[in-house]
Design a protein around this motif. Structure first.
Motif: not given
Length: 86
Positions: A4-5, A12-14
């Motif tokens: 999910r982001i 934002q990241g993963i």
């Protein structure tokens, strides 16, 4: 593999699983390249120390002190004059 982001501060990241990080040697800085299929994440090589042995040998063969040739451009005299305390 799906992930999910997530929100990371104002960005934002993963989250990448530890197994993937180890398998692809992803540590510290990575290179992101957009491709037709998606985003490619590659490890960034650390070139600062690559070839040091060869450069030392070359400097010695030229009759130079290795430190002079190898460290050229890495010195910051301003730092030495203002920050370093004897």
């Amino acid at each position: 593999m799906n992930t999910r982001i997530i929100r990371v501060g104002n960005s934002q990241g993963i989250v990448l699983p530890k197994k993937l990080l180890q398998q692809y040697h992803l540590v510290g800085e990575v290179d992101l390249q957009p491709t037709v299929e998606g985003l490619l994440i590659k490890p960034v090589a650390k070139p600062r120390r690559e070839g040091w042995d060869e450069r030392f040998q070359h400097a010695i063969a030229q009759g130079q002190t290795p430190e002079g040739e190898l460290l050229e451009g890495f010195s910051d005299d301003a730092f030495e004059e203002t920050e370093w305390q004897w």
